[in-house]
Design an enzyme around this catalytic site. Structure first.
Site, PDB file in Angstrom:
ATOM      1  N   ASP A  48       6.251 -17.404  24.744  1.00  0.00           N
ATOM      2  CA  ASP A  48       6.965 -17.187  23.497  1.00  0.00           C
ATOM      3  C   ASP A  48       7.227 -18.624  22.935  1.00  0.00           C
ATOM      4  OD1 ASP A  48       7.067 -14.530  24.017  1.00  0.00           O
ATOM      5  OD2 ASP A  48       8.732 -14.470  24.800  1.00  0.00           O
ATOM      6  N   ASP A  66       6.542  -1.416  23.743  1.00  0.00           N
ATOM      7  CA  ASP A  66       7.920  -1.843  24.646  1.00  0.00           C
ATOM      8  C   ASP A  66       8.455  -0.926  25.239  1.00  0.00           C
ATOM      9  OD1 ASP A  66       7.405  -4.358  23.915  1.00  0.00           O
ATOM     10  OD2 ASP A  66       9.116  -4.020  21.931  1.00  0.00           O
TER      11      ASP A  66
END
Lengths: 192, 250
Positions: free
Chosen positions: B130, B11
């Site tokens: 997601d 990330d």
């Protein structure tokens, strides 16, 4: 100096990055003189066959590639365009290798994406490399086996992992993305 | 034989890695390039970089970072986060990304998937989904999981394949961060529904979870972040273990 043929195929920079890690100068070009006067030529690319062939023809790069006398390495789509014909977009290709390029039947996941091995290695490209190694492949079309096949891979069916005829070399896998083994193959090519 | 892939995810925020990292021997823990090189040495099969801020001022930072990653590493990598237009994709591919991943922007404007696939090929086009199990159904969530949609996850997966996606990165929000294992049911449902590769993400806590993933589903890759960053599961140990379990691993 190594010439990397510039055409409408994605991520050509990764080949240049790999060459500079090996200490070779390279130029990304579609200029015939620069291509023909280079020590080696790389014909890389991912993309679609018919639009790529059209782009090459419009710039007469098809004739340039056919007239190359020094070692030239086609990678991925580059390999497929060096064959006779591709089912992708029903495309007449360069015809350097007498192979047909076909679409994988949907008997497993397509694209063939990830690390796979290669076998029956028959080219100086693979000096010092054994068939237990894995290379990075990503493609939905494959070149059939033929007399110019110098390495095979098996995914859904056996296909040409590499082809060679005289000064024309080609790999379906991406040596520039295949970690240290790929680097060794590029190094072997650069040392031809 | 095609190998199952192990993919660490980094990330990125403002060009730096977020989430703590405690690798021994990395002087600058926030430097994503150092971490990426470490993963390559350890045998990672691919890398995923997700820009979690994805603000306009950060785009240039991200582009510069992608360029440096491409110069330094010799395995494929995907870049995602904040990709809204074909121009965003052009910049990242030009900088050297092998694949781009789109998520909320593809739900908002599904044609984006086709635009990327036509320009760069479907192998370049990753759709991240997601998903969360709620009211007896796996649904698609967007905006980092904050916003529910009406989309059924399996239906959306089929649709993105038709639109030209070459790969699906499926994250179960129910499992993410739990370290209790991957969401095997939805991973297998999606894998069976499409004929493109599926990367499973969310929930990896130990090496057995990857074994279970590859034994019980047809996912072609497993992705994780913190367990690799903290070396709770080291990649070489994981790959050695999976080989012993007769999983095809590089």
């Amino acid at each position: 100096m190594i010439a990397i043929i510039k055409y409408n195929a994605g991520n050509i920079a990764s080949v240049q990055n790999a060459l500079s890690r090996l200490g070779y100068d390279s130029i990304i070009t579609d200029n015939a003189e620069e291509i023909l006067s280079a020590d080696k030529v790389i014909f890389p690319g991912v993309g679609e066959a018919s639009s790529a062939m059209q782009y090459l023809k419009e710039r007469k790069l098809d004739k340039v590639i056919l007239s190359i006398k020094q070692p030239i390495l086609g990678i991925c789509l580059g390999l497929q365009l060096m064959c006779n014909y591709s089912e992708e977009g029903n495309t007449e290709c360069l015809g350097i290798f007498n192979n047909q390029v076909k679409q994988f039947p949907p008997l497993d996941k397509v694209p063939h994406m990830g690390w796979n091995n290669f076998e029956e290695l028959k080219s100086e490209l693979f000096n010092g490399i054994d068939a237990t190694n894995d290379l990075y492949y990503v493609h939905s079309y494959y070149a059939e086996l033929g007399e110019n096949t110098v390495a095979t891979c098996n995914y859904i069916k056996p296909f040409s992992a590499a082809l060679q005829k005289n000064n024309f070399y080609a790999t379906q896998f991406h040596p520039e993305k295949s970690a240290d083994i790929g680097t060794q193959i590029l190094k072997n090519f650069c040392a031809l | 034989m095609l190998k199952k892939r192990i993919i660490p995810c980094l990330d990125i925020k403002g060009g730096r890695t977020v989430k703590g990292i405690n690798f021994v021997g990395i002087k600058d823990a926030g430097n994503p390039i150092e971490l990426a090189k470490r993963y390559v040495q350890q045998g990672a099969d691919e890398l995923v970089f997700l820009d979690i801020t994805a603000t306009i001022e950060n785009r240039k930072t991200l582009k510069d970072l992608v360029k440096r990653i491409a110069q330094e590493i010799n395995i494929p990598f995907t870049v995602g986060g904040g990709i809204n237009t074909a121009e965003d994709v052009d910049q990242l591919i030009a900088a050297g990304a092998d694949k781009v991943s789109v998520n909320s922007s593809a739900v908002k404007r599904p044609e984006l998937i086709t635009e990327i696939a036509q320009q760069y090929g479907n192998q370049c086009t990753v759709v991240a989904i997601d998903t969360k199990f709620e009211n007896n159904e796996w649904k698609v969530f967007v905006h980092g999981g904050r916003t529910p949609t009406e989309l059924n996850t399996v239906d959306w997966a089929r649709h993105v394949e038709q639109l030209g996606a070459g790969e699906i990165l499926l994250t179960s929000m129910n499992n993410d961060g739990t370290k209790a294992g991957f969401a095997l049911d939805i991973t297998e449902q999606v894998s069976q529904a499409v004929n493109i590769p599926v990367i499973a993400s969310g929930g990896a806590g130990n090496k057995e979870h990857f074994n279970e993933l590859f034994k019980k589903t047809s996912a072609t890759a497993g992705l994780a972040a913190s367990i690799f960053h903290y070396e709770e599961v080291a990649i070489p140990t994981l790959k050695e273990y999976l080989k012993q379990q007769n999983i095809n691993i590089r």
